[in-house]
Design a protein around this motif. Sequence first.
Motif, short mmCIF file in Angstrom:
data_model
loop_
_atom_site.label_atom_id
_atom_site.label_comp_id
_atom_site.label_asym_id
_atom_site.label_seq_id
_atom_site.Cartn_x
_atom_site.Cartn_y
_atom_site.Cartn_z
N ALA A 1 0.89 -1.16 -0.16
CA ALA A 1 -0.01 -0.11 0.04
C ALA A 1 0.93 1.19 -0.12
O ALA A 1 0.68 2.12 -0.64
N ALA A 2 1.85 1.24 0.61
CA ALA A 2 3.00 2.56 0.94
C ALA A 2 3.42 2.59 -0.56
O ALA A 2 3.60 3.87 -1.09
N GLY A 3 3.81 1.64 -1.52
CA GLY A 3 4.44 1.90 -2.66
C GLY A 3 3.30 2.51 -3.56
O GLY A 3 3.59 3.09 -4.37
N PHE B 1 -8.23 9.98 -4.14
CA PHE B 1 -8.54 9.92 -2.70
C PHE B 1 -10.02 10.11 -2.57
O PHE B 1 -10.88 11.06 -2.89
N PRO B 2 -10.88 9.02 -2.11
CA PRO B 2 -12.26 8.98 -2.11
C PRO B 2 -12.56 9.62 -1.00
O PRO B 2 -11.90 9.87 0.13
N THR B 3 -13.98 10.44 -1.12
CA THR B 3 -14.59 11.16 0.17
C THR B 3 -15.81 10.86 0.51
O THR B 3 -16.62 10.11 -0.34
N LEU B 4 -16.19 10.81 1.50
CA LEU B 4 -17.74 10.51 1.87
C LEU B 4 -18.46 11.97 2.30
O LEU B 4 -17.86 12.92 2.68
N CYS C 1 -11.75 4.87 1.74
CA CYS C 1 -11.67 6.29 2.26
C CYS C 1 -10.61 6.11 3.49
O CYS C 1 -9.72 6.61 3.34
N TYR C 2 -10.99 5.27 4.22
CA TYR C 2 -10.35 5.16 5.50
C TYR C 2 -8.93 4.59 5.39
O TYR C 2 -7.91 4.90 6.00
N ASP C 3 -8.71 3.62 4.09
CA ASP C 3 -7.35 3.04 3.78
C ASP C 3 -6.58 4.29 3.38
O ASP C 3 -5.33 4.32 3.80
N SER C 4 -6.80 5.03 2.57
CA SER C 4 -6.40 6.17 2.01
C SER C 4 -6.05 7.15 3.33
O SER C 4 -4.94 7.77 3.39
N LEU C 5 -6.96 7.49 3.99
CA LEU C 5 -6.75 8.48 5.33
C LEU C 5 -5.51 7.79 6.09
O LEU C 5 -4.55 8.51 6.14
N ILE C 6 -5.59 6.49 6.25
CA ILE C 6 -4.47 6.01 7.18
C ILE C 6 -3.25 6.09 6.35
O ILE C 6 -2.43 6.19 7.04
N GLY D 1 -0.68 6.04 9.39
CA GLY D 1 -0.95 5.43 10.53
C GLY D 1 -1.27 6.25 11.73
O GLY D 1 -1.83 5.57 12.66
N LYS D 2 -0.93 7.54 11.68
CA LYS D 2 -1.20 8.37 12.99
C LYS D 2 -2.74 8.73 13.11
O LYS D 2 -2.85 9.91 12.91
#
Length: 354
Positions: free
Chosen positions: A26-28, A37-40, A78-83, A88-89
Amino acid sequence: RARLGRSLIPAAIAFLNNSDEENKMAAGKASEAEEDFPTLTAQERDTLAGIDSSLFGFQKLHEDGARNKALLIKAVRCYDSLILKAEGKVEPELFCQLGHFNLLLEDYPKGSTNHLFTHNAAFLYGLGMVYFHYNAFQWAIKAFQEVLYIDPGFSRAKEIHLRLGLMCKVNTDYESSLKHFQLALIDSNPCTLSKAESKYRAAKEAYEALLQTEDLPARVKATTLQQLGWMHHTVEQLGDRATRDSFAIQCLQKSLESDPKSGQSWYFLGSVLYQQQNQPMDALQAYICAVQLDHSHAAAWMDLGTLYESCNQPHDAIKCYINATRSKGCTNIAALTHRIKCLQDPVDEGCSTM
């Protein structure tokens, strides 16, 4: 309570330890995530706020909940992209919500690893459901017990008591098993664990208990393994398809080690290998063994004919279909007779594949 919560975390990490590799991948792709970046919307966030693991089994995403499923998939992205962007913070509650969403989508590995970061009843219930799915009963029991300790009036208490009853029974703790079943019995709330699932799990436990019997006759052992294997192949309530079929193959192979002359076990093995594992040559050998050992096995002759036909060997297929029609147990002679005619005269307009 805190000690138990902490003890579940390393267990989950050890149980499903492939998340680090996923994070590296994912970092790559960080740059890609930033571009897409998806938004809600506010309405979507409000809807998601009321969703947690307690809906598992009650929200039919595969039948009539296409819109909810799409929302959950979008939320996960969305959450995966945010993290990823925050490295991870983020707040532990976000990981907890992500765990709920993945569990509801039946993505059990991600559901488990996402559930590691917070402690509340819904979170522990979700973690317990993941462990129960993988038959990791030791940790499922601890998670469910902690839910009841934190919130004795938890909305899915009946669901928990039924599963605790089944797991305690497997562990031969019959006193605790009876207690949980009785508590489930007096709870009038709805439950997703059907009578059929309870019946199949009880049958599975009975077969497994029988296999532990000392000096079990080879024929009995073979038949028990045969039934246990076929049950895993056919019963959806016992887990996901890939895991069930892998276990079914192991059982059927062990059955044949105990009784190599069991035509039925050879037939079951051929069916699993051909239908689910796409191993036609291994299936062919298994079917041939089945009909050699039981010449009147109509289903084996028919499946062998179908396999020959798929391999463009119509003459061999015809012989198999004819042998199937000669068997007393054949229930579809008319259809097979029609198929034989089609293979003999493929230009017939009324012919089609079976």
